[in-house]
Design an enzyme around this catalytic site. Sequence first.
Site, PDB file in Angstrom:
ATOM      1  N   ASN A 135     160.984  31.732  -6.416  1.00 41.95           N
ATOM      2  CA  ASN A 135     161.176  30.910  -7.625  1.00 41.95           C
ATOM      3  C   ASN A 135     161.560  31.756  -8.839  1.00 41.95           C
ATOM      4  OD1 ASN A 135     158.766  32.133  -8.206  1.00 41.95           O
ATOM      5  ND2 ASN A 135     157.628  30.254  -8.621  1.00 41.95           N
ATOM      6  N   ASP A 193     138.470  50.359 -12.093  1.00 43.44           N
ATOM      7  CA  ASP A 193     139.158  51.249 -11.143  1.00 43.44           C
ATOM      8  C   ASP A 193     138.190  51.770 -10.076  1.00 43.44           C
ATOM      9  OD1 ASP A 193     141.845  51.360 -11.698  1.00 43.44           O
ATOM     10  OD2 ASP A 193     141.666  52.956 -13.190  1.00 43.44           O
ATOM     11  N   TYR A 247     142.757  37.886  -8.493  1.00 44.93           N
ATOM     12  CA  TYR A 247     143.855  38.357  -7.629  1.00 44.93           C
ATOM     13  C   TYR A 247     143.304  38.876  -6.294  1.00 44.93           C
ATOM     14  CZ  TYR A 247     147.327  41.378  -5.555  1.00 44.93           C
ATOM     15  OH  TYR A 247     148.169  41.973  -4.651  1.00 44.93           O
ATOM     16  N   LYS A 307     143.644  37.505  -2.211  1.00 46.28           N
ATOM     17  CA  LYS A 307     144.064  38.260  -1.015  1.00 46.28           C
ATOM     18  C   LYS A 307     143.039  38.056   0.102  1.00 46.28           C
ATOM     19  CE  LYS A 307     147.902  39.442  -2.467  1.00 46.28           C
ATOM     20  NZ  LYS A 307     149.098  38.866  -1.886  1.00 46.28           N
ATOM     21  N   SER A 365     146.255  43.524   0.763  1.00 45.73           N
ATOM     22  CA  SER A 365     146.156  44.670  -0.140  1.00 45.73           C
ATOM     23  C   SER A 365     144.896  45.467   0.134  1.00 45.73           C
ATOM     24  CB  SER A 365     146.119  44.128  -1.577  1.00 45.73           C
ATOM     25  OG  SER A 365     145.761  45.140  -2.472  1.00 45.73           O
TER      26      SER A 365
HETATM   27  P1  NAD Z   1     156.865  40.947  -7.006  1.00 50.97           P
HETATM   28  O1  NAD Z   1     156.279  40.172  -8.138  1.00 50.97           O
HETATM   29  O2  NAD Z   1     157.964  41.898  -7.294  1.00 50.97           O
HETATM   30  O3  NAD Z   1     157.361  39.951  -5.856  1.00 50.97           O
HETATM   31  C1  NAD Z   1     156.769  38.697  -5.643  1.00 50.97           C
HETATM   32  C2  NAD Z   1     157.882  37.672  -5.658  1.00 50.97           C
HETATM   33  O4  NAD Z   1     157.311  36.397  -5.383  1.00 50.97           O
HETATM   34  C3  NAD Z   1     158.578  37.585  -7.013  1.00 50.97           C
HETATM   35  O5  NAD Z   1     159.966  37.674  -6.827  1.00 50.97           O
HETATM   36  C4  NAD Z   1     158.168  36.205  -7.540  1.00 50.97           C
HETATM   37  O6  NAD Z   1     159.204  35.617  -8.311  1.00 50.97           O
HETATM   38  C5  NAD Z   1     157.896  35.464  -6.258  1.00 50.97           C
HETATM   39  N1  NAD Z   1     156.935  34.354  -6.369  1.00 50.97           N
HETATM   40  C6  NAD Z   1     155.702  34.355  -6.922  1.00 50.97           C
HETATM   41  N2  NAD Z   1     155.136  33.152  -6.790  1.00 50.97           N
HETATM   42  C7  NAD Z   1     156.034  32.373  -6.137  1.00 50.97           C
HETATM   43  C8  NAD Z   1     156.031  31.021  -5.700  1.00 50.97           C
HETATM   44  N3  NAD Z   1     155.004  30.200  -5.929  1.00 50.97           N
HETATM   45  N4  NAD Z   1     157.120  30.562  -5.046  1.00 50.97           N
HETATM   46  C9  NAD Z   1     158.191  31.354  -4.816  1.00 50.97           C
HETATM   47  N5  NAD Z   1     158.246  32.632  -5.207  1.00 50.97           N
HETATM   48  C10 NAD Z   1     157.162  33.135  -5.859  1.00 50.97           C
HETATM   49  O7  NAD Z   1     155.643  41.693  -6.282  1.00 50.97           O
HETATM   50  P2  NAD Z   1     155.646  42.756  -5.104  1.00 50.97           P
HETATM   51  O8  NAD Z   1     155.077  44.009  -5.632  1.00 50.97           O
HETATM   52  O9  NAD Z   1     156.922  42.750  -4.398  1.00 50.97           O
HETATM   53  O10 NAD Z   1     154.515  42.105  -4.179  1.00 50.97           O
HETATM   54  C11 NAD Z   1     154.828  41.308  -3.050  1.00 50.97           C
HETATM   55  C12 NAD Z   1     153.529  40.905  -2.375  1.00 50.97           C
HETATM   56  O11 NAD Z   1     152.811  42.072  -2.000  1.00 50.97           O
HETATM   57  C13 NAD Z   1     152.584  40.088  -3.246  1.00 50.97           C
HETATM   58  O12 NAD Z   1     151.954  39.129  -2.432  1.00 50.97           O
HETATM   59  C14 NAD Z   1     151.586  41.115  -3.712  1.00 50.97           C
HETATM   60  O13 NAD Z   1     150.346  40.541  -4.023  1.00 50.97           O
HETATM   61  C15 NAD Z   1     151.487  42.004  -2.499  1.00 50.97           C
HETATM   62  N6  NAD Z   1     151.014  43.362  -2.791  1.00 50.97           N
HETATM   63  C16 NAD Z   1     151.657  44.105  -3.737  1.00 50.97           C
HETATM   64  C17 NAD Z   1     151.190  45.387  -4.030  1.00 50.97           C
HETATM   65  C18 NAD Z   1     151.850  46.224  -5.096  1.00 50.97           C
HETATM   66  O14 NAD Z   1     151.199  47.144  -5.597  1.00 50.97           O
HETATM   67  N7  NAD Z   1     153.071  45.962  -5.470  1.00 50.97           N
HETATM   68  C19 NAD Z   1     150.089  45.899  -3.330  1.00 50.97           C
HETATM   69  C20 NAD Z   1     149.473  45.113  -2.357  1.00 50.97           C
HETATM   70  C21 NAD Z   1     149.936  43.833  -2.095  1.00 50.97           C
HETATM   71  C1  WQD Z   2     146.796  53.918  -9.736  1.00 57.25           C
HETATM   72  C2  WQD Z   2     146.001  55.020 -10.396  1.00 57.25           C
HETATM   73  C3  WQD Z   2     144.782  54.326 -12.334  1.00 57.25           C
HETATM   74  C4  WQD Z   2     148.243  53.432 -14.848  1.00 57.25           C
HETATM   75  C5  WQD Z   2     146.611  48.141  -8.201  1.00 57.25           C
HETATM   76  C6  WQD Z   2     145.914  46.880  -7.802  1.00 57.25           C
HETATM   77  C7  WQD Z   2     145.924  46.756  -6.318  1.00 57.25           C
HETATM   78  C8  WQD Z   2     147.321  46.904  -5.745  1.00 57.25           C
HETATM   79  C9  WQD Z   2     148.049  48.080  -6.289  1.00 57.25           C
HETATM   80  C10 WQD Z   2     148.230  44.762  -5.389  1.00 57.25           C
HETATM   81  C11 WQD Z   2     144.619  54.565 -10.845  1.00 57.25           C
HETATM   82  C12 WQD Z   2     145.845  55.329 -12.702  1.00 57.25           C
HETATM   83  C13 WQD Z   2     147.422  53.806 -13.791  1.00 57.25           C
HETATM   84  C14 WQD Z   2     148.270  54.257 -16.001  1.00 57.25           C
HETATM   85  C15 WQD Z   2     146.715  55.759 -14.964  1.00 57.25           C
HETATM   86  N1  WQD Z   2     148.142  45.794  -6.071  1.00 57.25           N
HETATM   87  N2  WQD Z   2     146.669  54.943 -13.853  1.00 57.25           N
HETATM   88  N3  WQD Z   2     147.518  55.388 -16.010  1.00 57.25           N
HETATM   89  O1  WQD Z   2     144.787  50.294  -9.591  1.00 57.25           O
HETATM   90  O2  WQD Z   2     145.203  51.585  -7.440  1.00 57.25           O
HETATM   91  O3  WQD Z   2     145.935  49.246  -7.631  1.00 57.25           O
HETATM   92  O4  WQD Z   2     147.941  48.111  -7.706  1.00 57.25           O
HETATM   93  O5  WQD Z   2     147.563  44.408  -4.435  1.00 57.25           O
HETATM   94  O6  WQD Z   2     145.391  45.516  -6.036  1.00 57.25           O
HETATM   95  O7  WQD Z   2     144.592  46.919  -8.274  1.00 57.25           O
HETATM   96  O8  WQD Z   2     147.144  50.968  -8.889  1.00 57.25           O
HETATM   97  O9  WQD Z   2     149.096  51.871 -10.075  1.00 57.25           O
HETATM   98  O10 WQD Z   2     147.411  50.512 -11.380  1.00 57.25           O
HETATM   99  O11 WQD Z   2     146.788  52.768 -10.573  1.00 57.25           O
HETATM  100  O12 WQD Z   2     146.046  56.779 -15.028  1.00 57.25           O
HETATM  101  O13 WQD Z   2     148.949  53.961 -16.987  1.00 57.25           O
HETATM  102  O14 WQD Z   2     146.687  55.408 -11.587  1.00 57.25           O
HETATM  103  O15 WQD Z   2     143.618  54.559 -13.072  1.00 57.25           O
HETATM  104  O16 WQD Z   2     143.753  55.629 -10.651  1.00 57.25           O
HETATM  105  P1  WQD Z   2     145.652  50.577  -8.434  1.00 57.25           P
HETATM  106  P2  WQD Z   2     147.684  51.480 -10.291  1.00 57.25           P
END
Ligand code: NAD
Ligand code: WQD
Length: 338
Positions: free
Chosen positions: A31, A297, A148, A152, A123
Amino acid sequence: MVLVSGGAGYIGSHTTVELIEAGYDVVVADNLSNSDMSGVEGVRKITGVEVPFVQVDCCDKEALREVFKKYDFDSVIHFAAFKAVGESVADPMKYYRNNLLSMMNVVDLMREYKRQNIVFSSSATVYGEAEELPVTEQTPRQAATSAYGNTKQMCEDILRDAVTAYEGLKGIALRYFNPIGAHPSALIGELPRGVPQNLVPFITQTAAGIRECLSVFGNDYPTPDGSCLRDYIDVVDLAKAHVVAIERMIEGKNKAKYEIFNIGTGNGVSVLELVESFQRVNDLKLNYKIAPRRAGDVVAIWADTSLANNELGWRAERELDDTLRSAWAWEKNIRGIK
Ligand code: NAD
Ligand code: WQD
């Protein structure tokens, strides 16, 4: 054919490239709530394939149904979700509604239209502050500290219960550690909106002069250099894990209807080490300071990846240095920096 929900986003766009390069037909549904068409256009440029894109909210079941009617995919990779931890604490209902409803709609429609395989983006956040490191898939999940994180855990449970109960459905939850970096082409990468909350986009924006100074959140943790330890996984390696997960289910190699895999490198890297490496490999000086700890954290987390290595035959391949080069190349590309 594979439906990639959230495929215009950071991890979804990289995964779409790897799927296409592995020979799959893909349809992307998003979306654009946290992305724009540049991700899809980048995928088209890299692959030379005019991948179909549907702008649809996965929470809108009737609109999503049209995608199921139109495209004959057998597998879904469900990325679509909101992911900002802080925002989810401030506005939990936004997260519960979007992340849970989109998951439930996808699963319902998969049942209705007899689509078999689903990979869910979970995650490492589900582990919280683990008692033993590295974490295996058996390490107990901890109570979530954000809405969040809770979505998950809840989505994992929804998936487990659904695939266990319903014939014809199988699911794999991939627990990503910290995805970073960009495609080697620098045509797709992470596009954070507003001030980045994650470390690497903050670093690259600081290097680009968009942010004045990186705050390193804490150097008094009980770790070798006092900063937190994380398992930083290259986004292309992560994308490839989705391809093998889909393949595993299509080929019937899964050992259970619901499986979970950690997707990381197996290495804990500190914030200060990462900052040092970024400066070294990109030959630049980053403005940073030590700042107070960030609330919520975890001190340290990294993955035991043996299950993914042995069962999926997948392992992280790209060196951290190359990943950090790619992150900077991407930032330079989108900012027009030479
Ligand atoms: P992102 O925000 O870049 O990608 C998510 C996409 O989903 C976006 O393009 C957004 O527009 C779309 N979206 C959100 N809600 C929607 C809906 N209701 N319908 C259709 N599209 C929708 O994020 P990302 O980093 O690519 O993450 C992808 C997935 O991986 C997410 O589920 C996120 O929670 C999970 N994840 C991400 C990380 C990370 O650190 N990036 C870590 C662990 C898990
Ligand atoms: C990494 C490290 C910060 C920013 C988060 C979500 C987790 C997952 C990934 C989706 C930490 C430090 C960060 C800054 C810093 N997402 N930091 N200065 O917190 O491990 O995980 O993203 O599922 O759910 O919680 O990732 O990249 O935010 O931080 O020092 O400006 O960098 O303290 O130690 P995190 P992060």
